[in-house]
Design an enzyme around this catalytic site. Structure first.
Site, PDB file in Angstrom:
ATOM      1  N   PHE A   1       0.777  -1.241   0.112  1.00 41.40           N
ATOM      2  CA  PHE A   1       0.013   0.035  -0.111  1.00 41.40           C
ATOM      3  C   PHE A   1       0.853   1.286   0.093  1.00 41.40           C
ATOM      4  CE2 PHE A   1      -1.950  -3.061   2.907  1.00 41.40           C
ATOM      5  CZ  PHE A   1      -2.945  -3.881   1.753  1.00 41.40           C
TER       6      PHE A   1
ATOM      7  N   LYS B   1      -6.289  -1.061 -18.136  1.00 42.39           N
ATOM      8  CA  LYS B   1      -6.032   0.363 -17.247  1.00 42.39           C
ATOM      9  C   LYS B   1      -5.625   0.081 -15.525  1.00 42.39           C
ATOM     10  CE  LYS B   1      -9.760   2.873 -18.655  1.00 42.39           C
ATOM     11  NZ  LYS B   1     -10.170   3.935 -19.073  1.00 42.39           N
TER      12      LYS B   1
ATOM     13  N   GLU C   1      -5.541   1.006  -7.461  1.00 46.37           N
ATOM     14  CA  GLU C   1      -5.810   1.848  -6.449  1.00 46.37           C
ATOM     15  C   GLU C   1      -7.110   2.752  -6.772  1.00 46.37           C
ATOM     16  OE1 GLU C   1      -1.611   3.936  -5.519  1.00 46.37           O
ATOM     17  OE2 GLU C   1      -1.584   2.972  -7.441  1.00 46.37           O
TER      18      GLU C   1
END
Lengths: 168, 765
Positions: free
Chosen positions: B247, B728, B732
């Site tokens: 993350f 794509k 996130e």
């Protein structure tokens, strides 16, 4: 190297049906005993404070946090870790359900989630999704696999009810 | 019910685009996946960091006498005797990598700074001794946080103080019929991967350094060690096949990695350094606290005329880390006038780093909250307001979008959610003592590309090995690369083995900015196709080949068998064919550098171990992933407790290589967004600039019982401007917009606009 005077006392742990004689001090946690001394790394250290559930193992069939348990407390008791769940290479119903439902991403909380899930099913806490969510809430997952964990536990509970799994 | 448009595409092969279970699934459910700290090395010793308990000043005397009496203690390193290190200038301005080097001087920059390192024969002895290290501090005044009375906003060094923009923002605001201005604040947040940071380091007798650490970017970490210790890159090997969540915090190597390597060199023994969970809070992985002031100006029919977005965010004493919130506002709507500016506040903290969707997550929270506020002001439905300002091209660059199925995302999300049944007035929906709120928000995430390398090896038994140093941090890199190679070569998925996260393998850039899936599928596809061509060249030209066809494209490979397309001969297993032509392997390595740079070693190195080649994925088109998120909350009218009842996310992420895994990432992102909206905040004791909730019980992240059913919908279609195989960014975008959708739902439920995250019960009372 200075050797600790109290390090000589050995502790006998029964892990996944095998006996391990470990030369550890009385202050060593079950989690560190498993990872650092028995070299069983499947049980994870996420916080070492009893807050995340990653170190969940079974002691005599009950789920416990290995980081809040001293190894010396569980001498002579049956310890089951994630390494002991599959039998002869055949995955436990909960392990299969976790793969099928993609109930993990990074995998670090997964051992604890699965050990909790097996216990949760055996405790009879899987009657509803709300109950599964509640009784699986001691195990954090930062990737956010929770909805899939609920689906996997529900599915595995049904499979074990039907006798397809090998839950206790 | 999830729909995945990519499943119906003709471009799908036998495996790509399908809902295939994780290739690393069995390893992870059986505990066999080997994370960094799970390697037994002979003669290993344990190191524990001692941290400063003051936030600013100098180290006076360090008294090691008591600590050294603890049995098993081997060495205690301090700034007085630690190895001098060189700085690592690989990432500018402290972006994702702090410039601070531990144990190099007596200066204290933050509470929690490493000031000594205890090495002992066991973890318990090292911990005990660390507690016995006595330090005299010469404390100095500190700036605790962004709200500290002594905090002073400054311009970002090196950046224009006027900010960025287009048109005439001031003039347009003066002329706007309707204005909305608000300040949104977000606290320090933590990445909190479940696997804490930790490192095993070992030096060989020949001066080689081997490091096991969880890394989103093994090549970047390798470069850091090379710079710190002034040794050639070739002398460093970083091994990180499994990463227990990243993350952002595991993008670069931090002090734990450096100190483990330093201690291992001093001790001439392997060193294991495991950061405690509290040390993960006081040393790494921070999104800084931010204030965003947003001003919108619009016509009475809801056409946006201007956006003014002013950001102020925390950074450290040493570095100029910018958490820029303005990126989303610049592309989301067709607004002709825009200005965005950024200021920093230096606080006595370690340097912040990326947290999932840095910039976009908090930027979308502010923008999409402000749009909701404007919609109420104009008495427009929030989706209608967004449609009236729909950008048909990139308003920033005036380039066409590669694909932008945001309208379809609004539609699909609204339909699945039942948005048309929403009563627009706040506090107008309830169920007993629970107020019901429905909110929505959109989001964008840019498509970024960096070149990568891959190696594909076809073995004598017909099995395929795919190798890259790139990471799988849980997104599914192992799985989608096996799918890619299986399709390109025409072999079964199960026949492909993927190896990742080891700098002895072909190089890859960072698994960050959601780029790794797209760039590595592109690299593996290119490499596997080259391997296929080599195989078929043998089929058409080798004396041992059983086939008569003379051109490589006269063959097909399917299910691991080679056959002439015209059916003139029986299909032959690849393993059998390899035997016939006397080959024990076909091994091909390729990279996806621009053609003129592909053979330059120095350019390649820059591509893989710095950000030099990271950039937009298309020169001609603006490429973004898009989403629309819908949330229902229930708010207890008496107690102000907020529960999320359901979430729907509709995503345009182009082609999905594996919908099963993409959906997991979207849902996980939405859940992290829920944490940002309702739970997560760092609390600081102003007196000592110390984080008080430095653990997973008090830094509250979502648990299973917080999370409702979540529905995700794919509205994407292949986008070959975005990537070689049409995908794509996925990793996130799920976070982006989630917090705003929840905040907007809370307003709809309660009529109270909370502009300070997280929305906790006392703010609603």
């Amino acid at each position: 190297m200075a050797k600790s005077a109290i390090a000589d006392a050995g502790i006998r742990l029964c892990i996944n049906g095998s006996e391990h004689l470990l030369q550890i001090e009385p202050r060593v946690t079950l989690l560190d005993a498993l990872r650092e001394y028995a070299h069983l790394f499947g049980t994870k250290k996420g916080c070492d404070q009893g807050q995340c559930g990653a170190c969940t193992v079974h002691v005599d069939g009950r789920r416990v946090l290995a980081c809040l348990t001293l190894a010396s407390q569980v001498e002579g008791l049956a310890i089951t870790t994630i390494e002991g769940l599959a039998v002869n290479g055949s995955l436990h119903a909960v392990q299969e359900a976790f793969i099928r439902h993609d109930a993990f991403q990074c995998g670090y909380c997964t051992s604890g989630q699965i050990m909790s899930a097996v216990a949760c099913i055996n405790e009879g806490r899987t009657g509803s999704d709300t109950s599964i969510r509640e009784y699986m809430s001691g195990n954090l997952c930062r990737c956010g696999a929770y909805p899939h964990i609920v689906a996997a536990v529900r599915d595995a509970a049904q499979a074990m009810d039907l006798g397809e799994g090998r839950g206790r | 019910m999830s729909t995945t448009s990519s499943e119906s595409l003709k471009s799908n092969g036998a495996f790509l685009g399908r809902r295939i279970a994780r290739a690393d699934g069995v390893a992870k459910v059986t505990g066999r996946a080997d994370y960094a700290l799970e390697h037994d090395l002979a003669d290993i010793v344990h190191a524990v960091i001692v941290e400063s308990i003051v936030p600013s000043g100098r180290i006076g005397k360090i008294d090691l006498a008591a600590a050294q009496t603890i049995p098993g203690v081997l060495r205690i390193l301090t700034h007085a005797d630690a190895l001098p290190l060189k700085s690592c200038p690989m990432v500018p301005a402290g972006s994702v990598m702090e410039s601070f080097l531990p144990l190099q001087d007596d200066r204290i920059r933050y509470n929690g700074q490493p000031i000594a390192l205890v090495v002992a024969d066991s973890f318990d002895h090292a911990i005990e001794a660390a507690g016995g290290v006595r330090v005299d501090y010469q404390a100095e005044p500190a700036v605790a946080d962004i709200d500290d009375p002594t905090a002073r906003p400054i311009d970002v060094p090196g950046a224009p103080s006027s900010g960025m923009g287009r048109g005439d923002a001031k003039g347009a605001l003066a002329a706007a019929a309707v204005r909305m201005e608000a300040t949104y604040t977000t606290p320090r947040e933590y990445s909190c991967p479940m696997e804490p940071l930790g490192t095993i380091a070992a030096w060989g007798t020949d001066g080689d350094l081997t490091v096991w650490m969880p890394s989103q970017w093994a090549e970047g970490a390798r470069r850091a060690f090379s710079e710190w210790f002034a040794i050639p890159m070739e002398k460093v090997r970083v091994i990180s096949p499994f990463v227990g969540g990243g993350f952002g915090v595991k993008v670069t190597a931090h002090a734990d990695a450096l100190l483990a390597a330093m201690a291992a060199r001093e001790m001439r023994r392997p060193v294991k350094l495991a950061l405690s969970r509290p040390q993960n809070f006081t040393g790494n992985g921070l999104r800084p606290a931010i204030r965003q002031n947003l001003t919108l100006g619009a016509s009475e029919d809801g056409k946006l005329q201007v956006i003014i977005h002013e950001n102020t965010s925390e950074t450290s004493v040493d570095d100029d880390y910018v958490e820029g919130g303005a990126a989303t506002a610049r592309v989301m709507y067709a607004v002709p006038n825009l200005s965005s500016s950024q200021k920093l506040v230096r606080v006595n903290s370690f340097t912040p780093s990326w947290k999932r969707a840095p910039g976009e997550a908090i930027g979308a929270y502010a923008l999409e909250s402000a749009m909701d506020e404007l919609a109420y002001k104009l008495k427009l439905d929030p989706i209608e307001l967004r449609l009236r300002n729909y950008a048909s091209q990139d308003p920033e660059s005036a380039k066409p979008w590669s694909t932008r199925r945001l309208r379809e995302a609004y539609d699909a999300g609204a339909r699945a959610f039942g948005w048309e049944r929403r009563s627009p007035e706040p506090r107008s929906m309830r169920d007993g003592h629970e107020l019901i709120g429905w909110g929505m928000a959109g989001g964008a995430f840019p498509n970024v590309h960096t070149p990568g390398e891959a190696r594909v090896t076809i073995a004598a038994d017909g099995s395929v090995d795919v190798a890259s140093s790139g990471a799988d941090i849980g997104g599914g890199t192992y799985t989608i690369l096996a799918q890619t190679a299986a399709d390109a070569l025409g072999v079964p998925f199960e026949q492909v083995r993927v190896r990742l996260g080891d700098t002895s393998l072909p190089r890859a850039p960072v698994a960050g900015v959601s780029q790794i899936a797209n760039l590595l599928t592109g690299a593996v596809d290119k490499t596997a196709r080259a391997a296929r061509e080599e195989l078929l060249t043998l089929a058409s030209s080798h004396a041992g080949s059983p086939f008569k066809a003379k051109r490589a494209n006269d063959f097909t490979i399917k299910d691991g068998k080679i056959a002439p397309t015209d059916g003139s001969a029986e299909a032959v297993m690849i393993s059998e064919f390899m035997r016939m032509v006397g080959r024990d392997r076909i091994e091909v390595t390729r990279n996806t550098m621009p053609a003129d740079k592909a053979s330059s070693e120095s350019e390649q190195r820059d591509a893989y171990d710095s950000f030099k080649y990271m950039g937009p994925s298309s020169a001609t088109h603006a490429t973004y992933a898009w989403c629309a998120q819908f949330v229902e909350v229930r708010v207890d009218e008496d107690y102000g407790t907020v529960r999320v009842r359901r979430m729907v996310g509709a995503f345009d992420c182009g082609r999905l290589y594996n919908p099963k895994l993409a959906e997991s990432q979207w849902k996980g992102g939405m859940i992290m967004g829920m944490g940002e909206a309702l739970l997560e905040a760092i609390h600081i004791d102003r007196r000592y600039a110390r984080i008080t909730n430095n653990n997973l019980a008090e830094y509250v992240v979502p648990v299973n019982a917080d999370v409702p059913d979540i529905e995700v919908i794919s509205v994407g279609e292949p986008d070959f401007h975005a990537s070689a195989l049409g995908g794509k960014t996925v990793g996130e975008i799920g976070v982006v917009g989630a917090a705003a959708a929840i905040a907007n739902a809370v307003f709809h439920a309660t009529g109270k606009r909370v502009r300070d995250l997280p929305i906790t019960m006392e703010k609603l009372m």
